[in-house]
Design a protein around this motif. Structure first.
Motif, PDB file in Angstrom:
ATOM      1  N   LEU A 267       4.789  10.665  -0.503  1.00 42.90           N
ATOM      2  CA  LEU A 267       4.454   9.282  -0.166  1.00 42.90           C
ATOM      3  C   LEU A 267       2.972   9.173   0.116  1.00 42.90           C
ATOM      4  CD1 LEU A 267       5.166   6.322   0.867  1.00 42.90           C
ATOM      5  CD2 LEU A 267       5.293   7.363   3.134  1.00 42.90           C
ATOM      6  N   GLU A 268       2.380   8.102  -0.398  1.00 41.66           N
ATOM      7  CA  GLU A 268       1.003   7.794  -0.024  1.00 41.66           C
ATOM      8  C   GLU A 268       0.958   6.407   0.571  1.00 41.66           C
ATOM      9  OE1 GLU A 268      -1.776   8.201  -3.189  1.00 41.66           O
ATOM     10  OE2 GLU A 268      -1.618  10.380  -3.227  1.00 41.66           O
TER      11      GLU A 268
ATOM     12  N   THR B  14      13.194   5.369   0.196  1.00 41.44           N
ATOM     13  CA  THR B  14      13.554   5.220  -1.218  1.00 41.44           C
ATOM     14  C   THR B  14      14.562   4.094  -1.396  1.00 41.44           C
ATOM     15  OG1 THR B  14      13.199   7.575  -1.590  1.00 41.44           O
ATOM     16  CG2 THR B  14      14.477   6.416  -3.249  1.00 41.44           C
ATOM     17  N   ARG B  15      15.611   4.076  -0.553  1.00 41.32           N
ATOM     18  CA  ARG B  15      16.616   3.001  -0.637  1.00 41.32           C
ATOM     19  C   ARG B  15      15.952   1.640  -0.469  1.00 41.32           C
ATOM     20  NH1 ARG B  15      19.136   7.120  -0.927  1.00 41.32           N
ATOM     21  NH2 ARG B  15      21.345   7.405  -1.251  1.00 41.32           N
ATOM     22  N   PHE B  16      15.076   1.547   0.534  1.00 38.92           N
ATOM     23  CA  PHE B  16      14.400   0.270   0.784  1.00 38.92           C
ATOM     24  C   PHE B  16      13.548  -0.144  -0.412  1.00 38.92           C
ATOM     25  CE2 PHE B  16      14.525   1.312   5.539  1.00 38.92           C
ATOM     26  CZ  PHE B  16      15.617   0.484   5.740  1.00 38.92           C
ATOM     27  N   MET B  17      12.798   0.814  -0.948  1.00 36.50           N
ATOM     28  CA  MET B  17      11.860   0.455  -2.011  1.00 36.50           C
ATOM     29  C   MET B  17      12.554   0.205  -3.341  1.00 36.50           C
ATOM     30  SD  MET B  17       8.394   2.493  -0.996  1.00 36.50           S
ATOM     31  CE  MET B  17       7.461   1.778  -2.339  1.00 36.50           C
ATOM     32  N   GLN B  18      13.759   0.749  -3.482  1.00 34.59           N
ATOM     33  CA  GLN B  18      14.511   0.464  -4.706  1.00 34.59           C
ATOM     34  C   GLN B  18      15.093  -0.944  -4.678  1.00 34.59           C
ATOM     35  OE1 GLN B  18      17.079   3.900  -4.662  1.00 34.59           O
ATOM     36  NE2 GLN B  18      15.918   4.926  -6.285  1.00 34.59           N
ATOM     37  N   GLN B  19      15.253  -1.472  -3.474  1.00 35.39           N
ATOM     38  CA  GLN B  19      15.812  -2.822  -3.357  1.00 35.39           C
ATOM     39  C   GLN B  19      14.991  -3.646  -2.385  1.00 35.39           C
ATOM     40  OE1 GLN B  19      20.369  -2.183  -2.916  1.00 35.39           O
ATOM     41  NE2 GLN B  19      19.369  -0.201  -2.581  1.00 35.39           N
ATOM     42  N   PRO B  20      13.694  -3.824  -2.692  1.00 36.27           N
ATOM     43  CA  PRO B  20      12.829  -4.525  -1.741  1.00 36.27           C
ATOM     44  C   PRO B  20      13.306  -5.962  -1.524  1.00 36.27           C
ATOM     45  CG  PRO B  20      11.731  -4.292  -3.855  1.00 36.27           C
ATOM     46  CD  PRO B  20      12.985  -3.486  -3.922  1.00 36.27           C
ATOM     47  N   GLY B  21      13.157  -6.408  -0.316  1.00 38.13           N
ATOM     48  CA  GLY B  21      13.510  -7.785  -0.007  1.00 38.13           C
ATOM     49  C   GLY B  21      14.977  -7.978   0.323  1.00 38.13           C
TER      50      GLY B  21
ATOM     51  N   LYS C 132       0.815  -1.214   0.000  1.00 36.23           N
ATOM     52  CA  LYS C 132       0.000   0.000   0.000  1.00 36.23           C
ATOM     53  C   LYS C 132       0.848   1.263   0.000  1.00 36.23           C
ATOM     54  CE  LYS C 132      -3.883  -2.377   1.915  1.00 36.23           C
ATOM     55  NZ  LYS C 132      -4.262  -3.160   3.079  1.00 36.23           N
ATOM     56  N   LEU C 133       2.132   1.078  -0.220  1.00 46.57           N
ATOM     57  CA  LEU C 133       3.049   2.216  -0.254  1.00 46.57           C
ATOM     58  C   LEU C 133       3.237   2.692  -1.688  1.00 46.57           C
ATOM     59  CD1 LEU C 133       5.885   0.728   1.995  1.00 46.57           C
ATOM     60  CD2 LEU C 133       4.069   2.272   2.711  1.00 46.57           C
ATOM     61  N   ARG C 134       3.127   3.990  -1.873  1.00 50.00           N
ATOM     62  CA  ARG C 134       3.418   4.563  -3.187  1.00 50.00           C
ATOM     63  C   ARG C 134       4.324   5.775  -2.997  1.00 50.00           C
ATOM     64  NH1 ARG C 134       0.637   2.804  -7.482  1.00 50.00           N
ATOM     65  NH2 ARG C 134       0.965   4.638  -8.763  1.00 50.00           N
ATOM     66  N   LEU C 135       5.508   5.652  -3.545  1.00 51.74           N
ATOM     67  CA  LEU C 135       6.496   6.691  -3.364  1.00 51.74           C
ATOM     68  C   LEU C 135       6.709   7.384  -4.705  1.00 51.74           C
ATOM     69  CD1 LEU C 135       8.297   7.388  -0.869  1.00 51.74           C
ATOM     70  CD2 LEU C 135      10.079   6.009  -1.925  1.00 51.74           C
ATOM     71  N   ASP C 136       6.604   8.687  -4.712  1.00 53.08           N
ATOM     72  CA  ASP C 136       6.799   9.453  -5.938  1.00 53.08           C
ATOM     73  C   ASP C 136       8.084  10.262  -5.804  1.00 53.08           C
ATOM     74  OD1 ASP C 136       6.772  11.322  -7.997  1.00 53.08           O
ATOM     75  OD2 ASP C 136       4.581  11.414  -8.026  1.00 53.08           O
TER      76      ASP C 136
ATOM     77  N   PRO D 201      -1.798  10.830   1.836  1.00 55.91           N
ATOM     78  CA  PRO D 201      -0.460  11.402   1.851  1.00 55.91           C
ATOM     79  C   PRO D 201       0.144  11.386   3.262  1.00 55.91           C
ATOM     80  CG  PRO D 201      -2.114  13.120   1.537  1.00 55.91           C
ATOM     81  CD  PRO D 201      -2.840  11.818   1.523  1.00 55.91           C
ATOM     82  N   ILE D 202       1.377  11.002   3.340  1.00 59.39           N
ATOM     83  CA  ILE D 202       2.090  10.949   4.621  1.00 59.39           C
ATOM     84  C   ILE D 202       3.331  11.828   4.507  1.00 59.39           C
ATOM     85  CG2 ILE D 202       3.334   9.448   6.234  1.00 59.39           C
ATOM     86  CD1 ILE D 202       0.440   8.641   6.096  1.00 59.39           C
TER      87      ILE D 202
END
Ligand code: CA
Length: 224
Positions: free
Chosen positions: A144-145, A162-169, A134-138, A150-151
Motif C-alpha cells: 500500500l502507498e 482491499t474489500r473496501f477499495m473493491q467496492q468504494p462507496g 491518495k491510496l494505491r493498493l497493489d 509505503p505503509i
C-alpha cells in the motif's frame, strides 16, 4: 486495432518495429524521445508502449515513472527494449511497472509474440492495482502507498482495505466482513473488526477518514 507507441531514438530500429507492427495489423505510433512519447499518449488511446531505455533527454525509466504515476494510464502495458548489459536498469524498470522486456538485438518474431501475449492479458495491469484518492493498493505485491509513501499493514488490515477499495462507496456488512476475513465463528468478537478498523484508519492518516461507519450495517469507504 491495437495502438502501439514506439519510443526509440534509433531510426532504423524504430522503422523496423513500425513496419512489423503495421504488418501485424496494429497501429504504430512513433516517438524518437520520451517527451514526444508523452505528447502522443495524450493524443491517442495507446494500449502498449515499446520503450527503449537509453534515450536522449528524458530516460526510459523516467518516462515509465511518469506513466505509472498517472491513473488514467493504468491500463497501458509497457515492454522495455534494452541492451543486455543494462541489467540493473531492466530490473529497475520492472520494479517501476514495466510488464515485460526484450534485450537487443531481439528477434522481431519473439517480440511480436510477447506483445501479443501482453495485449491479450486484458486489463492485466489494472486488475491488481486499486486506487482511490491518495491510496494505491497493489494486490500483486501486497503493498500500500499513501501519498506515494509505503505503509505497512497487517494481513487482516490489508484484506479489509482491499474489500473496501473493491467496492468504494458501498456499505459493507459487519457480518460479511467478519465472515470473509476472519472466517467468522462465534469465537471472533465483533469488536475485533472495530479494533482493526481503528488501526487501519490510523495508518492511513488523513485518508483514513474515508473509512466511515454505517450505522446498523457496518463500514464503507467514502469516495469524497
Ligand atoms: Ca537508444
Amino acid at each position: 486495432m491495437h495502438a502501439i507507441l514506439i519510443i526509440e531514438d534509433e531510426p532504423e530500429i524504430r522503422e523496423l518495429l513500425a513496419y512489423n507492427i503495421s504488418k501485424k495489423g496494429w497501429q504504430p505510433l512513433q516517438a524518437e524521445n520520451a517527451n514526444e512519447g508523452l505528447i502522443l499518449l495524450e493524443q491517442h488511446p495507446v494500449e502498449l508502449v515499446l520503450l527503449d531505455l537509453m534515450l536522449p533527454g528524458l530516460k526510459g525509466v523516467d518516462f515509465l515513472r511518469i506513466l505509472r504515476s498517472q491513473e488514467e494510464h493504468n491500463l497501458i502495458r509497457v515492454m522495455v527494449l534494452s541492451a543486455l548489459s543494462e541489467e540493473e536498469r531492466i530490473v529497475e524498470a520492472l520494479k517501476i511497472g514495466a510488464d515485460d522486456y526484450v534485450t537487443k538485438p531481439f528477434s522481431i518474431e519473439v517480440l511480436l509474440a510477447r506483445m501479443g501475449s501482453l495485449l491479450s492479458r486484458g486489463r492485466g495491469k489494472a486488475e491488481h492495482l486499486l486506487s482511490l484518492g491518495k491510496l494505491r493498493l497493489d494486490l500483486k505485491n501486497h503493498s500500500l502507498e499513501v501519498e506515494g509513501k509505503p505503509i505497512k499493514l497487517t494481513l487482516k488490515e490489508f484484506e479489509l482495505l482491499t474489500r473496501f477499495m473493491q467496492q468504494p462507496g458501498q456499505a459493507l456488512k459487519r457480518d460479511d466482513l467478519l465472515d470473509q476475513i476472519w472466517d467468522y465463528d462465534a469465537e471472533v468478537q465483533t469488536r475485533t473488526l472495530d479494533a482493526h478498523i481503528a488501526s487501519l484508519r490510523r495508518k492511513l492518516g488523513r485518508e483514513g477518514q474515508r473509512i466511515q461507519s454505517r450505522p446498523k450495517v457496518g463500514y464503507g469507504l467514502d469516495l469524497n
